[in-house]
Design a protein around this motif. Structure first.
Motif, PDB file in Angstrom:
ATOM      1  N   TYR A  37       0.969  -1.201  -0.096  1.00 54.79           N
ATOM      2  CA  TYR A  37       0.068  -0.029   0.008  1.00 54.79           C
ATOM      3  C   TYR A  37       0.807   1.109   0.009  1.00 54.79           C
ATOM      4  O   TYR A  37       1.915   1.254   0.695  1.00 54.79           O
ATOM      5  CB  TYR A  37      -0.860  -0.040   1.353  1.00 54.79           C
ATOM      6  N   LYS A  57      -3.694   0.542   8.965  1.00 52.91           N
ATOM      7  CA  LYS A  57      -3.910   0.011   7.552  1.00 52.91           C
ATOM      8  C   LYS A  57      -3.493  -1.515   7.802  1.00 52.91           C
ATOM      9  O   LYS A  57      -4.131  -2.405   7.230  1.00 52.91           O
ATOM     10  CB  LYS A  57      -3.023   0.608   6.711  1.00 52.91           C
ATOM     11  N   ASN A 110      -5.582  -3.634  11.078  1.00 49.23           N
ATOM     12  CA  ASN A 110      -6.823  -4.090  10.945  1.00 49.23           C
ATOM     13  C   ASN A 110      -7.232  -4.948   9.791  1.00 49.23           C
ATOM     14  O   ASN A 110      -8.400  -5.401   9.820  1.00 49.23           O
ATOM     15  CB  ASN A 110      -7.703  -2.630  10.302  1.00 49.23           C
ATOM     16  N   THR A 111      -6.203  -5.649   9.210  1.00 50.61           N
ATOM     17  CA  THR A 111      -6.315  -6.638   8.429  1.00 50.61           C
ATOM     18  C   THR A 111      -6.060  -7.890   9.013  1.00 50.61           C
ATOM     19  O   THR A 111      -6.142  -8.943   8.263  1.00 50.61           O
ATOM     20  CB  THR A 111      -5.400  -6.400   7.034  1.00 50.61           C
TER      21      THR A 111
END
Length: 190
Positions: free
Chosen positions: A60, A105, A108-109
């Motif tokens: 990302y 980011k 939370n995955t």
């Protein structure tokens, strides 16, 4: 933001470069990954130069931060975590202003069944980990910008101490949470 508790997160920070932060993280992963799935996250403001290296995958990217995933072993700290047994190892390059967003980011995955080790000098400004370990230098005083991390630490280990190589002396992983074996007052190497 500090009201957010992250019971599956252990953070590592220290007096600077080459005091044993990554060695400690790799030792923890090596010891505990046989019975636990561990995710490693290294956060730094320094660029993780890819140079066409196939061992890195950009996960990302924004104007403010980039998240990389290590895919193979190399000399980089985040690859050392992978080699030690981390299920996944990430490198986040960002400044402090965007650190919390970048951490979330990735975090939370993840499944909450994972244990997380996060090497970062600044993440404890934004989250309350279950444990925070500070690696203190034998050679110089703690810099002013590291005092907050030192003062918030659950445990302080001296550079090159045996505990850095043998985290099972002070650390437990139980029910997807990190835990000190004894109260902080019982550690003679603090």
């Amino acid at each position: 933001m500090l009201n957010n508790s992250y019971n599956n997160v252990l953070t590592i920070c220290g007096d600077g470069r080459n005091v044993g932060k990554t060695f400690l993280g790799a030792s923890i992963i090596s010891h505990f990954s046989a019975n636990n799935e561990i995710i490693a996250i290294k956060i730094s403001k320094f660029k993780h130069l890819n140079h066409g290296n196939d061992s890195l995958r950009e996960v990302y990217k924004t104007h403010f931060y980039t998240i990389w995933q290590e895919l193979a072993f190399s000399h980089k700290d985040s690859a050392r975590y992978l080699k030690a047994g981390a299920k996944i190892s990430y490198y986040i390059e960002c400044d402090d202003a965007h650190l919390f967003d970048a951490f979330l980011k990735v975090y939370n995955t993840l499944s909450k069944s994972y244990l997380v080790i996060c090497e970062s000098a600044s993440i404890t400004k934004y989250i309350k980990p279950k444990l925070s370990i500070f690696v203190a230098s034998k050679n110089y005083e703690t810099a002013r910008n590291k005092l907050r991390c030192l003062n918030q630490s659950s445990l302080v280990l001296k550079e090159r101490s045996i505990e850095i190589a043998m985290p099972q002396l002070f650390l437990l992983a139980h029910n997807n949470k990190w835990k000190l074996k004894y109260s902080k007052a019982n550690y003679s190497y603090v």
